[in-house]
Design a protein around this motif. Sequence first.
Motif, PDB file in Angstrom:
ATOM      1  N   PRO A   1       0.826  -1.216   0.000  1.00 35.10           N
ATOM      2  CA  PRO A   1       0.000   0.000   0.000  1.00 35.10           C
ATOM      3  C   PRO A   1       0.857   1.262   0.000  1.00 35.10           C
ATOM      4  O   PRO A   1       1.286   1.744   1.043  1.00 35.10           O
ATOM      5  CB  PRO A   1      -0.806  -0.130   1.294  1.00 35.10           C
ATOM      6  CG  PRO A   1       0.091  -0.908   2.206  1.00 35.10           C
ATOM      7  CD  PRO A   1       0.869  -1.852   1.333  1.00 35.10           C
TER       8      PRO A   1
ATOM      9  N   ARG B   1       0.319   4.455  -0.421  1.00 32.45           N
ATOM     10  CA  ARG B   1      -0.102   5.623   0.355  1.00 32.45           C
ATOM     11  C   ARG B   1       0.112   5.403   1.854  1.00 32.45           C
ATOM     12  O   ARG B   1       0.448   6.334   2.586  1.00 32.45           O
ATOM     13  CB  ARG B   1      -1.554   5.967   0.052  1.00 32.45           C
ATOM     14  CG  ARG B   1      -1.725   6.587  -1.335  1.00 32.45           C
ATOM     15  CD  ARG B   1      -3.142   7.014  -1.617  1.00 32.45           C
ATOM     16  NE  ARG B   1      -3.640   7.983  -0.643  1.00 32.45           N
ATOM     17  CZ  ARG B   1      -4.861   8.502  -0.688  1.00 32.45           C
ATOM     18  NH1 ARG B   1      -5.705   8.139  -1.654  1.00 32.45           N
ATOM     19  NH2 ARG B   1      -5.256   9.371   0.218  1.00 32.45           N
TER      20      ARG B   1
ATOM     21  N   SER C   1      -8.539   6.099   0.318  1.00 33.78           N
ATOM     22  CA  SER C   1      -7.735   5.365  -0.672  1.00 33.78           C
ATOM     23  C   SER C   1      -8.386   4.042  -1.038  1.00 33.78           C
ATOM     24  O   SER C   1      -9.011   3.377  -0.207  1.00 33.78           O
ATOM     25  CB  SER C   1      -6.323   5.109  -0.128  1.00 33.78           C
ATOM     26  OG  SER C   1      -6.371   4.150   0.917  1.00 33.78           O
TER      27      SER C   1
ATOM     28  N   ASP D   1      -6.721   1.510  -1.652  1.00 36.40           N
ATOM     29  CA  ASP D   1      -5.937   0.506  -0.931  1.00 36.40           C
ATOM     30  C   ASP D   1      -6.640   0.086   0.360  1.00 36.40           C
ATOM     31  O   ASP D   1      -6.838  -1.104   0.621  1.00 36.40           O
ATOM     32  CB  ASP D   1      -4.559   1.066  -0.580  1.00 36.40           C
ATOM     33  CG  ASP D   1      -3.630   1.143  -1.775  1.00 36.40           C
ATOM     34  OD1 ASP D   1      -3.975   0.596  -2.832  1.00 36.40           O
ATOM     35  OD2 ASP D   1      -2.552   1.750  -1.636  1.00 36.40           O
ATOM     36  N   LEU D   2      -6.995   1.071   1.177  1.00 39.18           N
ATOM     37  CA  LEU D   2      -7.609   0.751   2.461  1.00 39.18           C
ATOM     38  C   LEU D   2      -8.989   0.130   2.262  1.00 39.18           C
ATOM     39  O   LEU D   2      -9.317  -0.891   2.884  1.00 39.18           O
ATOM     40  CB  LEU D   2      -7.687   1.994   3.343  1.00 39.18           C
ATOM     41  CG  LEU D   2      -8.120   1.754   4.792  1.00 39.18           C
ATOM     42  CD1 LEU D   2      -7.432   2.740   5.731  1.00 39.18           C
ATOM     43  CD2 LEU D   2      -9.632   1.862   4.958  1.00 39.18           C
TER      44      LEU D   2
ATOM     45  N   GLY E   1      -8.486  -3.319   0.899  1.00 32.86           N
ATOM     46  CA  GLY E   1      -7.851  -4.186   1.881  1.00 32.86           C
ATOM     47  C   GLY E   1      -8.806  -4.630   2.971  1.00 32.86           C
ATOM     48  O   GLY E   1      -8.841  -5.800   3.358  1.00 32.86           O
TER      49      GLY E   1
ATOM     50  N   TYR F   1      -3.114  -3.914  -3.915  1.00 32.43           N
ATOM     51  CA  TYR F   1      -3.040  -2.482  -3.688  1.00 32.43           C
ATOM     52  C   TYR F   1      -2.815  -1.731  -5.000  1.00 32.43           C
ATOM     53  O   TYR F   1      -2.016  -2.140  -5.837  1.00 32.43           O
ATOM     54  CB  TYR F   1      -1.912  -2.156  -2.700  1.00 32.43           C
ATOM     55  CG  TYR F   1      -2.083  -2.849  -1.381  1.00 32.43           C
ATOM     56  CD1 TYR F   1      -3.040  -2.403  -0.482  1.00 32.43           C
ATOM     57  CD2 TYR F   1      -1.320  -3.957  -1.045  1.00 32.43           C
ATOM     58  CE1 TYR F   1      -3.220  -3.041   0.747  1.00 32.43           C
ATOM     59  CE2 TYR F   1      -1.497  -4.603   0.169  1.00 32.43           C
ATOM     60  CZ  TYR F   1      -2.447  -4.130   1.059  1.00 32.43           C
ATOM     61  OH  TYR F   1      -2.620  -4.763   2.264  1.00 32.43           O
TER      62      TYR F   1
ATOM     63  N   GLY G   1      -2.068   1.658  -4.870  1.00 39.04           N
ATOM     64  CA  GLY G   1      -1.015   2.620  -4.555  1.00 39.04           C
ATOM     65  C   GLY G   1      -1.429   4.063  -4.685  1.00 39.04           C
ATOM     66  O   GLY G   1      -0.687   4.965  -4.327  1.00 39.04           O
TER      67      GLY G   1
END
Length: 264
Positions: free
Chosen positions: A205, A207, A241, A243-244, A247, A261, A263
């Motif tokens: 990730p 960020r 994001s 990503d979060l 995830g 991710y 990114g």
Amino acid sequence: MSDSKPTRLERVETEQGARSAVLTLDSPPLNLFDQALLESLAADIAELSADPPRAVLLRAAGKVVSGGVDVHVFDGLSVRQGAELWRSLFAQIIHPLEALPCPVVFAAHGLTLTAAFEIALACDILLAGPTATFGLVETVVGLTPSMGGPQRLAERAGSGRARELVMTGDLYGAAVLAEWGVVNAVHEDVDAAARALVARLADGPTRAHAATKQIVAAWRSGGVAHADSVTPEVSGELFDSADLRGGVRSFLENGPGKAIYTGR
């Protein structure tokens, strides 16, 4: 050395398609930091700053990482010119390298002196081969390391160790500096280990890694209280994001270790 350029910047992709970069010192036989190498390195870091990858590996070609600075760089400088030299190296190399919004890994396979060691200390993670040796030997010309080495050594190993290493001008092996906390890990094949780590970090990730760097930078500049004060804003931004969000969703639906991710 490629096209007579003393550094080489390559953009590469991991198996998962994440972009990383490899920046190589390539000025045989000693990778001495003369004006040409310093300018080339600054230009490469500026390019990385303008278009950041998701992780960076900084390494060197040849038998040594670097024999240090070409002393011609210092010859005949006035007080004003000397101060300006250090300001420019902080502004063009050290601070932009630390400010990259991604993990930066330094791989040291052999002798790593003066400017090269100071640049390594500005990276996030420092890996070394078992025969790598390090030194800040500026005392041989009546100088002290002035690209941030003493203070970054003090951060990693304590002020007493930093003064010892700088004032003696001795060489220190990878195992000793790993014991002191200066080197993160020692690997038989440090180049392979560093490339594998960079690929792993690039696939992660981005960020979140950038946020980690911001929080640590806040601690470095103002201590725990300052880092605490910036963490809510810095970490809070991560909730916007992919990503979060991805995830958390994959963790809840599929269990840990399933996130991919983006990114950004």
